[in-house]
Design a protein around this motif. Structure first.
Motif, PDB file in Angstrom:
ATOM      1  N   THR A  44     -39.774  21.460  26.252  1.00 54.67           N
ATOM      2  CA  THR A  44     -38.522  22.217  26.366  1.00 54.67           C
ATOM      3  C   THR A  44     -37.369  21.288  26.736  1.00 54.67           C
ATOM      4  O   THR A  44     -37.585  20.190  27.252  1.00 54.67           O
ATOM      5  CB  THR A  44     -38.642  23.316  27.442  1.00 54.67           C
ATOM      6  N   LYS A  45     -36.151  21.732  26.445  1.00 51.49           N
ATOM      7  CA  LYS A  45     -34.951  21.002  26.871  1.00 51.49           C
ATOM      8  C   LYS A  45     -34.978  20.839  28.387  1.00 51.49           C
ATOM      9  O   LYS A  45     -35.318  21.782  29.107  1.00 51.49           O
ATOM     10  CB  LYS A  45     -33.695  21.773  26.448  1.00 51.49           C
ATOM     11  N   SER A  46     -34.652  19.658  28.890  1.00 58.53           N
ATOM     12  CA  SER A  46     -34.611  19.450  30.337  1.00 58.53           C
ATOM     13  C   SER A  46     -33.740  20.515  30.983  1.00 58.53           C
ATOM     14  O   SER A  46     -32.573  20.678  30.620  1.00 58.53           O
ATOM     15  CB  SER A  46     -34.015  18.079  30.667  1.00 58.53           C
ATOM     16  N   ILE A  68     -26.108   8.482  18.971  1.00 53.94           N
ATOM     17  CA  ILE A  68     -25.550   8.356  20.320  1.00 53.94           C
ATOM     18  C   ILE A  68     -25.282   9.766  20.831  1.00 53.94           C
ATOM     19  O   ILE A  68     -24.819  10.621  20.070  1.00 53.94           O
ATOM     20  CB  ILE A  68     -24.274   7.487  20.332  1.00 53.94           C
ATOM     21  N   ASN A  69     -25.650  10.031  22.086  1.00 51.51           N
ATOM     22  CA  ASN A  69     -25.385  11.354  22.639  1.00 51.51           C
ATOM     23  C   ASN A  69     -24.921  11.270  24.078  1.00 51.51           C
ATOM     24  O   ASN A  69     -25.288  10.367  24.826  1.00 51.51           O
ATOM     25  CB  ASN A  69     -26.638  12.246  22.544  1.00 51.51           C
ATOM     26  N   SER A  70     -24.059  12.236  24.406  1.00 51.61           N
ATOM     27  CA  SER A  70     -23.705  12.450  25.802  1.00 51.61           C
ATOM     28  C   SER A  70     -23.639  13.952  26.024  1.00 51.61           C
ATOM     29  O   SER A  70     -22.568  14.521  26.227  1.00 51.61           O
ATOM     30  CB  SER A  70     -22.369  11.787  26.134  1.00 51.61           C
ATOM     31  N   MET A  71     -24.816  14.567  25.929  1.00 49.88           N
ATOM     32  CA  MET A  71     -24.880  16.033  25.981  1.00 49.88           C
ATOM     33  C   MET A  71     -24.560  16.553  27.387  1.00 49.88           C
ATOM     34  O   MET A  71     -23.868  17.553  27.536  1.00 49.88           O
ATOM     35  CB  MET A  71     -26.278  16.510  25.578  1.00 49.88           C
ATOM     36  N   GLY A  72     -25.061  15.882  28.398  1.00 48.28           N
ATOM     37  CA  GLY A  72     -24.821  16.325  29.777  1.00 48.28           C
ATOM     38  C   GLY A  72     -25.671  17.512  30.187  1.00 48.28           C
ATOM     39  O   GLY A  72     -25.223  18.386  30.938  1.00 48.28           O
ATOM     40  N   LEU A  73     -26.904  17.525  29.676  1.00 52.41           N
ATOM     41  CA  LEU A  73     -27.894  18.542  30.066  1.00 52.41           C
ATOM     42  C   LEU A  73     -27.465  19.987  29.849  1.00 52.41           C
ATOM     43  O   LEU A  73     -27.637  20.829  30.743  1.00 52.41           O
ATOM     44  CB  LEU A  73     -28.304  18.358  31.536  1.00 52.41           C
ATOM     45  N   PRO A  74     -26.939  20.317  28.664  1.00 53.57           N
ATOM     46  CA  PRO A  74     -26.708  21.740  28.393  1.00 53.57           C
ATOM     47  C   PRO A  74     -28.066  22.450  28.325  1.00 53.57           C
ATOM     48  O   PRO A  74     -28.958  21.987  27.614  1.00 53.57           O
ATOM     49  CB  PRO A  74     -26.023  21.730  27.022  1.00 53.57           C
ATOM     50  N   ASN A  75     -28.237  23.503  29.089  1.00 56.01           N
ATOM     51  CA  ASN A  75     -29.512  24.229  29.051  1.00 56.01           C
ATOM     52  C   ASN A  75     -29.314  25.613  29.631  1.00 56.01           C
ATOM     53  O   ASN A  75     -28.296  25.886  30.271  1.00 56.01           O
ATOM     54  CB  ASN A  75     -30.602  23.450  29.801  1.00 56.01           C
ATOM     55  N   LEU A 124     -41.145  15.545  34.143  1.00 55.83           N
ATOM     56  CA  LEU A 124     -40.031  15.339  35.074  1.00 55.83           C
ATOM     57  C   LEU A 124     -39.132  14.230  34.530  1.00 55.83           C
ATOM     58  O   LEU A 124     -39.541  13.074  34.426  1.00 55.83           O
ATOM     59  CB  LEU A 124     -40.605  14.960  36.443  1.00 55.83           C
ATOM     60  N   ASN A 125     -37.901  14.615  34.177  1.00 54.79           N
ATOM     61  CA  ASN A 125     -36.976  13.677  33.535  1.00 54.79           C
ATOM     62  C   ASN A 125     -36.195  12.903  34.594  1.00 54.79           C
ATOM     63  O   ASN A 125     -35.296  13.444  35.238  1.00 54.79           O
ATOM     64  CB  ASN A 125     -36.031  14.469  32.628  1.00 54.79           C
ATOM     65  N   LEU A 126     -36.530  11.640  34.761  1.00 51.75           N
ATOM     66  CA  LEU A 126     -35.823  10.810  35.750  1.00 51.75           C
ATOM     67  C   LEU A 126     -34.859   9.860  35.046  1.00 51.75           C
ATOM     68  O   LEU A 126     -34.497   8.812  35.583  1.00 51.75           O
ATOM     69  CB  LEU A 126     -36.823  10.009  36.586  1.00 51.75           C
ATOM     70  N   SER A 127     -34.452  10.205  33.834  1.00 51.02           N
ATOM     71  CA  SER A 127     -33.752   9.213  33.017  1.00 51.02           C
ATOM     72  C   SER A 127     -32.594   9.761  32.196  1.00 51.02           C
ATOM     73  O   SER A 127     -32.239   9.184  31.179  1.00 51.02           O
ATOM     74  CB  SER A 127     -34.765   8.551  32.091  1.00 51.02           C
ATOM     75  N   CYS A 128     -31.944  10.833  32.651  1.00 52.02           N
ATOM     76  CA  CYS A 128     -30.773  11.310  31.903  1.00 52.02           C
ATOM     77  C   CYS A 128     -29.590  10.384  32.125  1.00 52.02           C
ATOM     78  O   CYS A 128     -29.147  10.197  33.253  1.00 52.02           O
ATOM     79  CB  CYS A 128     -30.376  12.719  32.310  1.00 52.02           C
ATOM     80  N   PRO A 129     -29.059   9.788  31.058  1.00 52.16           N
ATOM     81  CA  PRO A 129     -28.005   8.795  31.214  1.00 52.16           C
ATOM     82  C   PRO A 129     -26.589   9.361  31.176  1.00 52.16           C
ATOM     83  O   PRO A 129     -25.641   8.607  31.275  1.00 52.16           O
ATOM     84  CB  PRO A 129     -28.225   7.884  29.992  1.00 52.16           C
ATOM     85  N   ASN A 130     -26.412  10.663  31.053  1.00 51.80           N
ATOM     86  CA  ASN A 130     -25.100  11.194  30.663  1.00 51.80           C
ATOM     87  C   ASN A 130     -24.429  12.102  31.682  1.00 51.80           C
ATOM     88  O   ASN A 130     -23.612  12.930  31.325  1.00 51.80           O
ATOM     89  CB  ASN A 130     -25.244  11.964  29.354  1.00 51.80           C
ATOM     90  N   ILE A 191     -39.727   6.009  25.723  1.00 50.09           N
ATOM     91  CA  ILE A 191     -38.571   5.919  26.587  1.00 50.09           C
ATOM     92  C   ILE A 191     -37.547   7.036  26.314  1.00 50.09           C
ATOM     93  O   ILE A 191     -37.547   7.612  25.233  1.00 50.09           O
ATOM     94  CB  ILE A 191     -37.851   4.545  26.387  1.00 50.09           C
ATOM     95  N   ASN A 192     -36.697   7.298  27.285  1.00 49.17           N
ATOM     96  CA  ASN A 192     -35.503   8.101  27.062  1.00 49.17           C
ATOM     97  C   ASN A 192     -34.519   7.234  26.273  1.00 49.17           C
ATOM     98  O   ASN A 192     -34.825   6.080  25.948  1.00 49.17           O
ATOM     99  CB  ASN A 192     -34.910   8.522  28.412  1.00 49.17           C
ATOM    100  N   SER A 193     -33.356   7.749  25.964  1.00 52.38           N
ATOM    101  CA  SER A 193     -32.379   6.970  25.190  1.00 52.38           C
ATOM    102  C   SER A 193     -31.921   5.735  25.973  1.00 52.38           C
ATOM    103  O   SER A 193     -31.998   5.698  27.197  1.00 52.38           O
ATOM    104  CB  SER A 193     -31.189   7.850  24.818  1.00 52.38           C
ATOM    105  N   LEU A 194     -31.478   4.706  25.241  1.00 52.44           N
ATOM    106  CA  LEU A 194     -30.934   3.503  25.888  1.00 52.44           C
ATOM    107  C   LEU A 194     -29.564   3.852  26.450  1.00 52.44           C
ATOM    108  O   LEU A 194     -28.657   4.213  25.701  1.00 52.44           O
ATOM    109  CB  LEU A 194     -30.787   2.351  24.880  1.00 52.44           C
TER     110      LEU A 194
END
Ligand code: DOR
Length: 310
Positions: A44-46, A68-75, A124-130, A191-194
């Motif tokens: 599922t989406k974080s 390239i994305n900068s979604m910012g965890l829309p959920n 468990l997502n410990l890697s959201c870059p945005n 990996i999550n995104s760079l």
């Protein structure tokens, strides 16, 4: 007969290929499509405890070899996902991805996930870059991560895996692996995104996404070498009973073969799933099966982690 099923530390997947968190897995419709597809699992989406709209648009851009994305965890918030699962017939493993904005929020999300019998495992997502104004991603905070995970296992009873950012130094992977090896973790996804890439449009002399002045997480074919490196290094440093889910740069059966050769037990598809849609899982399954046939391998275990040196 070629066996393309996978086991993530005992979690049996009917196919070793599934979606990467974030891609077409946020809404009722998208998740229903995944449940009905040949994807070996549904991620599922974080989610966060409250629904989020995410960053301003445009926040996603793709070109021939990357995204390239900068979604910012829309959920839609954790309770949407738990309620959705409650009313659905589940026919494959469900990975609930969570990404709290604080340690406390993560503890809360894990508690809630523990109450649902429909959640097979937590990613468990410990890697959201945005996240605007939250530049210290947990996956890079070597001081805090050990204590954080220790606290989680004081109450968590669900199979739990961790989605990691890419690391670029051997010693960083060694140190994270040393920490993870101390806990009953089921799997890691790498990996999550760079983080903090920049794609620009030379014609317009501008960036292509709006949040964070155009900086965002890079995915797609161009990140495959970094994904493979992380998968393979973690494979050498992690306890053998922690499975690795490979993610990054997969768009063909050959890419999947490479991830497994590096030590992945299963794989996730992000950018290519968004480009191609739900039929990607069937196509990749066919391509992978053909490769195994040619190489005379009957299952993933015949070559998993067996990358040769020269
Ligand atoms: O690239 C990513 N984008 N990785 C994440 O973990 C979160 C996502 C987002 O929502 O920004």
């Amino acid at each position: 007969k070629i066996d393309t099923t996978a086991s993530i530390n005992g979690i049996e997947l009917p196919l070793c290929i599934m979606n990467a968190s974030g891609v077409l897995c946020s809404t009722d419709q998208e998740l229903s499509n995944l449940l009905n597809s040949s994807s070996g699992g549904v991620v599922t989406k974080s989610c966060t405890s409250q629904p989020r709209k995410g960053n301003v648009l445009p926040r996603y851009f793709e070109w021939n070899i990357g995204s390239i994305n900068s979604m910012g965890l829309p959920n839609l918030g954790i309770h949407f996902y738990l309620d959705f699962l409650e009313k659905k017939k589940i026919n494959k493993p469900i990975f609930l991805s969570i990404s709290g904005l604080s340690t406390e929020e993560n503890y809360f999300l894990i508690q809630e996930a523990n109450r649902s019998s429909k959640v097979t495992a937590i990613e468990l997502n410990l890697s959201c870059p945005n996240l605007l104004g939250k530049e210290d991603m947990f996956g890079y905070n070597f001081d805090k991560i050990s204590n954080f995970i220790e606290n989680i296992f004081k109450f968590n009873k669900k199979p739990l895996g961790i989605k990691l950012p890419p690391y670029f130094q051997d010693v960083h992977i060694k140190n994270i692996a040393l920490i993870l090896n101390q806990f009953p973790i089921f799997f890691i996804t790498c990996i999550n995104s760079l983080p903090n890439g920049l794609f620009i449009d030379a014609n317009k002399e501008s960036v292509v996404i709006r949040p964070k002045k155009g900086f965002g997480g890079i995915g797609g074919a161009i990140i495959k070498p970094f994904a493979l490196a992380n998968v393979h290094k973690f494979y050498t440093y992690l306890r053998k009973d922690i499975s690795i889910i490979g993610c990054g740069g997969i768009s063909s059966g050959k890419d999947i073969f490479e991830h497994i050769l590096c030590g992945a037990s299963a794989v996730q598809i992000g950018t290519q799933f968004l480009k191609e849609g739900i039929s990607v899982f069937e196509r990749l399954k066919k391509e992978l099966t053909l490769i195994l046939e040619k190489k005379n391998y009957s299952s993933l275990n015949s070559f998993k982690g067996k990358l040769k040196n020269i």
